[in-house]
Design an enzyme around this catalytic site. Structure first.
Site, mmCIF file in Angstrom:
data_model
loop_
_atom_site.group_PDB
_atom_site.id
_atom_site.type_symbol
_atom_site.label_atom_id
_atom_site.label_comp_id
_atom_site.label_asym_id
_atom_site.label_seq_id
_atom_site.Cartn_x
_atom_site.Cartn_y
_atom_site.Cartn_z
ATOM 1 C CE LYS A 157 -3.929 -2.331 2.134
ATOM 2 N NZ LYS A 157 -3.335 -3.665 1.947
ATOM 3 C CD GLU A 316 -10.393 -1.022 -1.821
ATOM 4 O OE1 GLU A 316 -10.623 -0.446 -0.751
ATOM 5 O OE2 GLU A 316 -10.448 -2.262 -1.956
ATOM 6 C CD GLU A 329 -6.532 -0.754 0.492
ATOM 7 O OE1 GLU A 329 -5.517 -0.893 1.184
ATOM 8 O OE2 GLU A 329 -7.623 -1.301 0.743
ATOM 9 C CG ASN A 331 -7.617 -4.508 -2.231
ATOM 10 O OD1 ASN A 331 -6.882 -4.977 -1.376
ATOM 11 N ND2 ASN A 331 -8.596 -3.665 -1.953
ATOM 12 C CD GLU A 337 -15.314 -6.034 -2.643
ATOM 13 O OE1 GLU A 337 -14.549 -5.068 -2.544
ATOM 14 O OE2 GLU A 337 -15.224 -7.064 -1.956
ATOM 15 N NE ARG A 382 -17.691 -8.845 1.671
ATOM 16 C CZ ARG A 382 -16.387 -8.554 1.636
ATOM 17 N NH1 ARG A 382 -15.586 -9.113 2.540
ATOM 18 N NH2 ARG A 382 -15.904 -7.724 0.738
ATOM 19 C CG ASP A 579 -57.052 -29.219 44.294
ATOM 20 O OD1 ASP A 579 -55.868 -29.550 44.435
ATOM 21 O OD2 ASP A 579 -57.868 -29.147 45.229
ATOM 22 C CD GLN A 582 -51.832 -29.052 43.696
ATOM 23 O OE1 GLN A 582 -52.082 -28.102 42.967
ATOM 24 N NE2 GLN A 582 -51.587 -28.921 44.984
ATOM 25 C CG ASP A 685 -51.683 -17.626 56.015
ATOM 26 O OD1 ASP A 685 -50.677 -17.274 55.356
ATOM 27 O OD2 ASP A 685 -51.633 -18.108 57.172
ATOM 28 C CE LYS A 748 -56.614 -24.332 50.093
ATOM 29 N NZ LYS A 748 -56.848 -25.274 49.010
ATOM 30 C CG HIS A 778 -61.562 -26.832 47.809
ATOM 31 N ND1 HIS A 778 -61.366 -27.173 46.489
ATOM 32 C CD2 HIS A 778 -60.531 -27.400 48.503
ATOM 33 C CE1 HIS A 778 -60.269 -27.908 46.382
ATOM 34 N NE2 HIS A 778 -59.745 -28.065 47.592
ATOM 35 C CG HIS A 780 -59.057 -32.593 48.665
ATOM 36 N ND1 HIS A 780 -58.205 -32.826 47.614
ATOM 37 C CD2 HIS A 780 -58.921 -31.274 48.975
ATOM 38 C CE1 HIS A 780 -57.575 -31.704 47.297
ATOM 39 N NE2 HIS A 780 -57.986 -30.747 48.115
ATOM 40 C CB THR A 916 -48.960 -25.996 50.116
ATOM 41 O OG1 THR A 916 -49.250 -27.362 49.836
ATOM 42 C CG2 THR A 916 -47.557 -25.675 49.658
#
Length: 1191
Positions: A157, A316, A329, A331, A337, A382, A579, A582, A685, A748, A778, A780, A916
């Site tokens: 160059k 260039e 420069e 090339n 390209e 590219r 549930d 679950q 709770d 519950k 609710h 079971h 829980t």
């Protein structure tokens, strides 16, 4: 007599030669020159290069009838370029990857041994080395390029600058000779100032380039640029020049012959660059002033003629905003390209290179300047294997999927672009060049955009998202850009993450096939092979029939509650979606199966009060075991069921977690839940601790939800001897909930302890006390008395009761929906809007679906309900889990002892309300007692010596609230052993969570955008959420898979489909699983995806521990420094014990001929250094640990 003379003699001296005659004359002239003494036909060409450019030359040779020869390094044995040539030979045995292609003696040897008469250097490597060109010519081999002398002058160059000055072309101020020391660079900046740019004296392509803007950067950048130049071109010499800010980069394609002739093929615009490496090239340059264009073209030809340039090259220039331009420069080689110049001129530059090298002149080849015309616009992108989201770090690995964009106006030049290709860290990251040709710049851009969008590259990252951002940028489309365009447009780096769903799902399936289920299976049973049949749904209806959700959305929570109370029959909440599974199936039912039945529920069961489908254990289990997003589940169900209210379980101040959170977390959770589709919040709770309940109620109410204040039931109000939780206790607690604004009161009964007599007493008392408030029950069905109790509740004034569809009811689940509907038919309490036929069809689906979850089936261990629940008071879901745990540990014979111990543990802890997480405290203590063979007396006597489960200690500290009647003493003090207990509500001691900070941390940790719901999931379950996000990134949307395939994977030879979204379906067939690869511990799994072969490589975990790999940096730990890209450590700048500051260089990495300085992310002290010189690292490999300085 010449043909020209003959033609003139026949046509007349002044006559014009016809086009056909002129063409004949030209071909005759070429024919004569071809056989003249200075034209030497080339028969075999060796390409001293690799990859895409090697294949480009081979193709040109093939069309010309010339044999081609490839050379390849040891690392390129499997590379495509060696297969495209007629012959291929190994080069540089034992040499490093790049040095192999720089081995001039070996290249000459191969050429001579195989009768090669010409060498094409391609670009990069030796393409601009005059000594290589001379070595070829000295060996009698034609070099396809400039002469060695011209290359020495133009390829250097500095010499090129001198030539330009002598030719009268303006240049940028710079050195007239290569510099080799930083002192020379300092002298230059003293005279010319900053900014300056270093450039490799013997190569291009952005390698060895560094811009320096201040003195402190000079030395480091000189060393890096010189090192890169040495690595890429075999010579570390640099030159330095002033750096012109904000120019455009214009280059001119030239061709010169051996007779002094030079033509140009017009200019290319290469302004869009990153790190001085071209990203997008356009020909001709858009919006270039025609006058300036002609001057640039003329100067390019002037320089080439001045030095006697031969063959192809590029001149260039930098173009300033005012129209001034500067030569920078030449090339002296073919450019990456060159393709766009070929497209706009129709000239095959590579073939012309070869013909010129044979000795043909430009006129011989029809290359006169007036004959070269521009047709349209061409653009090249590219596509590289670089990750733009990580600073364009090169990515390496195996291309798992490759599908290109093609079609009219698109050209592809590539080499490694195919499925199965290995992208190594040793060479340039170019994958394929995409060239678009059209009549205008915008049309070419549109074609390019379309083509890039068609690309599918999986296995390695590419820069395609970045290219698309550039192509869609308004300034780019308006040609209003300069060489700083990328640096000054940060929006180009905002990317939509690639979904890559198909390949990720294949990777998941392959992992399951090789390593077994990703979700631990609780039993040895396997999922069934059936596909549950969904009952017919009339989808022709314009909309879902109205339900209670319609009223709620229209009139709000208060009016909704009033309407519920005024309803004459009994309303039902269906727990099947939460549930029930679950309790019976370990909470493992997936969104996939819930969504399949959802349209049926919406169309046929709109009379339900609500669907319980969220909260409780389903939230964390979704992420932890099912690898699903619980928020997505909620949103998707809401889309399918718009007409029935959704109900969730909210653990008061614990939200859906198992611990206390800051109050703002609970409030934000409820806001997001309401936005995602939740309607009714059952707030409870685990200890009935009122302050915790009130936090949840307030949060749900402020979010706009229906607040269902829940009282957890324990004991037996019909037993006068059970005085702790008597009728008065529940009535007073109900008073507080109603006072706090509950829209609905809930009992519950989580263990199924509410006997029919007690149900009548409790509900009767509550109805008498609060006649206008709806009551929801609710329970079971563990003891089997659920239906009887629910009927008594309804008779006593309950408005709503919980049931599960028949095939998901009974035992530890809820009472049977069908049984209750049938029992109340033709009574004042009859359930409206539900028929037994509908319930039966709904039940049939779940009866089949339940077989898919055989590995989690509670009936494996539990064959019936058991009335001993009235003695041990174990909640339904926990009863099943404890039995599973006992069986999985081989302690099935001790399950009775565990149940007895549970009752004893409950008494030791003061007779708790058990839900829980309080039920877990009791369960943990019970198992602790059984495992250690401790009686209740032993626990009391040895409490100060024993190490209790952490849940028990935290309970005694007050972390989940205060139990009714206080903590048991002296047991509490003995267990705490001096630990300071909390007083009051746990959450009130916690500072508010900073959601913005948490979101930033998640983005930094996971390297991708995160949603507000992701942030909330992380706030509740940090590790579970982190693991889920990582899983999602790695394996994609596994929720789309059928359940059997998700749990145990497909069988070899099995075909199935996966619907990604409406209109997008994957057809998959499993083909084979390979044997273990002994060196890597991997297996290859073969699939057919949509008719195309796909392979996935999976590490076999049974041998993975034997395969050595580097440790990884710990994500989220700032002092744990990982390699930012794969590569080789070429310099370690610190040692153990050194003090470093943020930004200080730690190591230098090299990959794909690019060097990167890894800087310290923090200030601190080096604890350990893992990286060593010449060490190979992969991305994120640990390179060192830093002890971070305290703030």
């Amino acid at each position: 007599m010449s043909l020209r003379v003959l033609l003139h003699r026949n046509l007349g001296q002044g006559a014009k030669v016809s086009v056909a005659a002129s063409s004949l004359l030209q071909r005759h002239h070429q024919h004569l020159r071809f056989f003249a003494s200075n034209v030497k036909p080339i028969k075999k060409v060796l390409v001293a290069n690799r990859g895409e450019i090697a294949i480009r030359v081979f193709r040109a040779c093939n069309e010309m009838g010339i044999r081609s020869v490839a050379i390849y390094s040891e690392q390129d044995k499997m590379h495509m370029h060696r297969l495209k040539a007629d012959e291929a030979y190994l080069i540089g045995h034992g040499l490093p990857p790049v040095q192999a292609y720089l081995n001039i003696p070996d290249i000459i040897r191969i050429a001579k041994e195989n009768d090669v008469d010409a060498v094409h250097p391609g670009y990069g490597f030796l393409s601009e080395r005059a000594d290589f060109a001379r070595a070829c010519t000295d060996s009698g081999i034609t070099f396809i390029g400039p002469s060695p002398d011209v290359m020495a002058r133009m390829g250097d160059k500095v010499e090129a600058r001198k030539a330009a000055i002598e030719a009268g072309v303006k240049v940028v101020p710079g050195t007239d000779y290569p510099i080799n020391s930083v002192d020379e660079a300092s002298d230059f900046v003293t005279k010319h100032g900053f900014p300056v740019i270093f450039k490799a004296a013997y190569g291009g392509g952005g390698r060895g380039m560094r811009v320096v803007r201040n003195p402190s950067e000079l030395k480091e950048n000189f060393e890096r640029a010189s090192s890169e130049a040495l690595s890429a071109f075999g010579n570390g010499a640099l030159f330095i020049e002033r750096f012109i800010e904000h120019p455009r980069h214009i280059e001119v394609q030239i061709l010169g012959d051996g007779e002094g002739g030079v033509v140009h093929l017009y200019e290319r615009d290469c302004t869009v660059q990153r790190r001085h490496q071209k990203i997008i090239e356009i020909a001709p340059s858009p919006n270039l002033d025609p006058v300036v264009r002609e001057r640039i073209l003329a100067d390019a030809v002037k320089i080439a003629k001045f030095v006697g340039y031969q063959n192809a090259g590029t001149v260039e220039f930098l173009l300033d905003a005012d129209g001034s331009y500067y030569f920078i420069e030449v090339n002296a080689r073919l450019q990456v390209e060159h393709t766009v110049s070929e497209e706009i001129t129709g000239i095959d530059i590579v073939q012309k290179q070869i013909r010129i090298a044979e000795g043909n002149s430009l006129p011989d080849l029809g290359l006169t300047q007036d004959a070269i015309k521009v047709d349209g616009y061409a653009m090249q992108c590219r596509v590289t294997t670089e990750d733009p989201a990580k600073g364009f770090q090169p990515d390496t690995g195996r291309i798992e999927v490759f599908r290109s964009g093609e079609g009219f106006g698109i050209r592809l030049d590539g080499a490694s672009a195919f499925s199965g290709a290995i992208i190594s860290p040793y060479y340039d990251s170019l994958l394929v060049k995409v060239i678009a040709k059209a009549g205008s710049m915008k049309a070419a851009s549109a074609k390019m955009t379309r083509a890039l969008r068609e690309f599918r590259v999986r296995g390695v990252k590419t820069n395609i998202p970045f290219l698309l951002n550039v192509l869609n940028n308004d300034k780019f489309l308006d040609n209003a850009y300069d060489t700083n365009f990328i640096d000054t447009h940060p929006e180009l780096f905002h990317f939509e993450p690639s979904q890559n769903r198909a390949q990720k799902l294949l990777y998941y399936l392959a992992n399951v096939m090789v390593n077994g289920p990703s979700t631990p299976l609780a039993t040895k049973l396997k999922p069934s092979d059936i596909t549950p049949q969904v009952p017919a749904v009339d989808m022709s209806r314009p909309a879902a029939p109205e339900g209670w959700k319609t009223l709620l959305d229209r009139d709000g929570p208060a009016a909704f509650a009033k309407a519920v109370r005024a309803h004459s029959g009994l309303l039902l909440m269906d727990t099947t979606f939460r549930d029930a599974h679950q309790s019976l199936l370990a909470t493992r039912v997936r969104t996939h199966d819930l969504l399949r039945i959802s349209p049926y529920v919406s169309q046929n069961m709109n009379g339900l009060f609500s669907l319980e489908n969220w909260g409780g254990a389903t939230f964390d289990v979704a992420m932890r075991f099912l690898h699903e997003d619980p928020w997505e589940r909620l949103a998707q169900m809401r889309e399918q069921i718009p007409n029935i209210p959704f109900q969730m379980l909210l653990r008061g101040a614990n939200a859906v977690g198992y611990t206390s959170y800051p109050d703002n977390v609970v409030h934000r959770f409820c806001e997001l839940a309401k936005q995602a589709g939740m309607d009714v919040f059952r707030v409870f709770d685990s200890l009935n601790y009122l302050p915790n309940i009130l936090v949840g109620m307030e949060a749900a109410g402020q979010a706009g939800g229906v607040v269902e204040g829940a009282i957890s039931y324990s004991g037996d109000v019909s037993d006068p001897s059970r005085t702790k939780y008597n009728l008065d206790y529940y009535v007073k607690l109900a008073d507080e909930l109603v006072k706090a604004g509950a829209h609905i009161l809930c009992i519950k009964d989580m263990a199924g302890l509410l006997k029919p007599v007690a149900a009548k007493m409790l509900v009767g008392a509550l109805r008498s006390r609060h006649p206008d408030v709806p009551i929801h029950i609710h329970t079971h069905d563990t003891a089997g008395a659920g239906i009887a109790s629910m009927i008594e509740c309804a008779k006593a004034g309950a408005d709503i009761v919980d049931v599960a569809v028949d095939s998901m009811s009974g035992m530890t689940s809820q009472p049977s929906m069908g049984a209750l509907v049938a029992s109340l038919e033709r009574t004042p309490l009859a359930t409206s809007g539900l028929s037994l036929k509908t319930v039966s069809e709904y039940s049939a689906y779940w009866e089949q679906t339940r077989t898919l979850y055989a590995p989690f089936e509670c009936t494996t261990t539990m064959k019936s309900g058991n009335a001993d629940v009235y003695l041990n008071e174990i909640p339904g879901g926990q009863y099943t889990n404890l039995q599973f745990q006992a069986y999985s540990l081989g302690l099935e014979s001790q399950f009775e002892a565990i149940k007895l111990a549970y009752a004893e543990a409950n008494k030791l802890l003061g007779d708790l309300i058990k839900v829980t997480p309080s039920s877990k405290v009791v369960g943990d203590l019970a198992q602790f007692m059984v495992q250690n063979k401790l009686s209740a007396k032993d626990v009391e006597a040895k409490a100060e010596e024993l190490s209790f489960p952490s849940s028990v200690v935290e309970f005694m500290q007050g972390f989940i609230g205060e139990p009714h009647g206080g903590f048991p003493e002296p047991l509490r003090s003995k267990i705490l052993k001096g630990l300071q207990p909390l007083s009051g509500r746990p959450g009130q001691h916690l500072p508010p969570l900073n959601f913005v900070q948490l979101k930033d941390e998640l983005i930094e940790k996971h390297g991708q955008p995160v949603s507000d719901t992701d942030v909330m999931s992380s706030a509740l379950y940090p590790k579970v959420c982190d693991d889920y996000i990582k899983f999602r990134q790695e394996f994609g949307p596994v929720t789309l898979l059928d359940t059997r395939f998700f749990l145990t994977g497909p069988k070899v030879g099995e075909e199935f489909e996966v619907q990604l979204e409406k209109g997008k379906t994957l057809h998959i067939r499993t083909l084979a699983v390979s044997e273990i690869r002994s060196k890597t511990g991997e297996r290859e799994v073969f699939f057919e995806l949509n008719g195309q072969l796909r392979t996935v490589i999976v590490k076999d975990n049974t041998v993975a521990t034997e395969v050595k790999s580097n440790p990884k940096a710990i994500k989220g730990v700032k002092g744990s420094v990982g390699a930012p890209m794969p590569g080789t450590v070429i310099d370690v700048k610190v040692k153990e014990g050194d003090k470093v500051v943020k930004g200080q260089p730690l190591i230098v990495l090299s990959a794909m001929k690019m060097e990167m300085v890894v800087q310290s992310p923090v200030s601190g002290t080096i604890k350990s250094v893992v990286a060593e010189k010449d060490m190979k690292v992969q991305g994120d490999d640990l390179i060192m640990d830093i002890e971070v300085d305290s703030a």
